[in-house]
Scaffold this motif. Structure first.
Motif, PDB file in Angstrom:
ATOM      1  N   VAL A  86      33.077  74.016  81.586  1.00  0.00           N
ATOM      2  CA  VAL A  86      33.910  74.613  82.621  1.00  0.00           C
ATOM      3  C   VAL A  86      34.812  73.516  83.165  1.00  0.00           C
ATOM      4  O   VAL A  86      34.331  72.485  83.639  1.00  0.00           O
ATOM      5  CB  VAL A  86      33.048  75.214  83.754  1.00  0.00           C
ATOM      6  N   ALA A  87      36.116  73.744  83.090  1.00  0.00           N
ATOM      7  CA  ALA A  87      37.084  72.741  83.545  1.00  0.00           C
ATOM      8  C   ALA A  87      37.030  72.592  85.067  1.00  0.00           C
ATOM      9  O   ALA A  87      36.637  73.515  85.785  1.00  0.00           O
ATOM     10  CB  ALA A  87      38.489  73.134  83.107  1.00  0.00           C
ATOM     11  N   ALA A  88      37.431  71.438  85.538  1.00  0.00           N
ATOM     12  CA  ALA A  88      37.442  71.157  86.978  1.00  0.00           C
ATOM     13  C   ALA A  88      38.557  71.945  87.648  1.00  0.00           C
ATOM     14  O   ALA A  88      39.590  72.234  87.044  1.00  0.00           O
ATOM     15  CB  ALA A  88      37.628  69.671  87.214  1.00  0.00           C
ATOM     16  N   ASP A  89      38.321  72.293  88.895  1.00  0.00           N
ATOM     17  CA  ASP A  89      39.379  72.896  89.705  1.00  0.00           C
ATOM     18  C   ASP A  89      39.374  72.213  91.067  1.00  0.00           C
ATOM     19  O   ASP A  89      38.708  71.196  91.258  1.00  0.00           O
ATOM     20  CB  ASP A  89      39.216  74.418  89.804  1.00  0.00           C
ATOM     21  N   ALA A  90      40.074  72.752  92.004  1.00  0.00           N
ATOM     22  CA  ALA A  90      40.209  72.113  93.314  1.00  0.00           C
ATOM     23  C   ALA A  90      38.894  72.079  94.086  1.00  0.00           C
ATOM     24  O   ALA A  90      38.682  71.208  94.937  1.00  0.00           O
ATOM     25  CB  ALA A  90      41.266  72.837  94.144  1.00  0.00           C
ATOM     26  N   GLU A  91      37.972  72.991  93.782  1.00  0.00           N
ATOM     27  CA  GLU A  91      36.735  73.101  94.554  1.00  0.00           C
ATOM     28  C   GLU A  91      35.522  72.445  93.908  1.00  0.00           C
ATOM     29  O   GLU A  91      34.549  72.144  94.583  1.00  0.00           O
ATOM     30  CB  GLU A  91      36.420  74.580  94.816  1.00  0.00           C
ATOM     31  N   GLN A  92      35.544  72.270  92.592  1.00  0.00           N
ATOM     32  CA  GLN A  92      34.348  71.727  91.939  1.00  0.00           C
ATOM     33  C   GLN A  92      34.714  70.813  90.778  1.00  0.00           C
ATOM     34  O   GLN A  92      35.812  70.877  90.246  1.00  0.00           O
ATOM     35  CB  GLN A  92      33.435  72.850  91.449  1.00  0.00           C
ATOM     36  N   ALA A  94      34.198  69.215  86.888  1.00  0.00           N
ATOM     37  CA  ALA A  94      34.007  69.807  85.569  1.00  0.00           C
ATOM     38  C   ALA A  94      32.509  69.874  85.275  1.00  0.00           C
ATOM     39  O   ALA A  94      31.737  69.019  85.719  1.00  0.00           O
ATOM     40  CB  ALA A  94      34.718  68.981  84.515  1.00  0.00           C
TER      41      ALA A  94
END
Length: 146
Positions: A86-92, A94
């Motif tokens: 799962v790629a990283a996003d602003a909240e969590q 990777a």
């Protein structure tokens, strides 16, 4: 009469006369780790091996272990996934999630499971970071890996 009951049918005494101890000839070897503990150790060893060769690829990546993947009821695929990235996003950060039971099912031995876990993690990190697999393991598959 008590002698006959302890030695029925002249087969000798039943069971060991003493419990295993360090002084006896029949000391038992330590029991191997259960499957889940062995799998956890395999994942940690694989991540440590990758950290030794390519530590910057692990920055911002968390690893998780699940027993089985949570598939939607409408899933109709013919193969069960071995892992998910799962790629990283602003909240969590990777994430790489490794599924224990599908990997154990595909491995023929404990050594084979260690190799499969390592290769699966490398493939997931390669997909996550966009780097080729050769960046994570300069040696490639060792001859004794098969």
């Amino acid at each position: 009469m008590s002698t006959r009951r302890k030695d029925r049918h002249q087969r000798g005494l039943r069971g060991p006369l003493a419990l295993p101890n360090p002084y006896g000839a029949r000391a038992r070897p330590p029991r191997p780790a259960n499957r889940a503990a062995f799998f956890d150790d395999s994942v940690h060893a694989a991540v440590d091996r990758i950290a030794a060769t390519c530590p910057d690829a692990l920055l911002g990546v968390t690893f998780g272990i699940e027993d089985v993947p949570q598939l939607p009821p409408s899933w109709a695929g013919d193969r069960v996934p071995l892992a998910a990235a799962v790629a990283a996003d602003a909240e969590q950060l990777a994430q790489v999630v490794i599924y224990r039971r599908p990997l154990e099912h595909r491995a023929a031995s404990r050594r084979g499971l260690q190799i499969l876990v390592y290769r699966t993690i490398v493939e997931q990190l390669s997909a996550l970071t966009g780097r080729p697999v050769s960046d994570f393991d300069d040696e490639g598959a060792a001859p004794d890996d098969d």
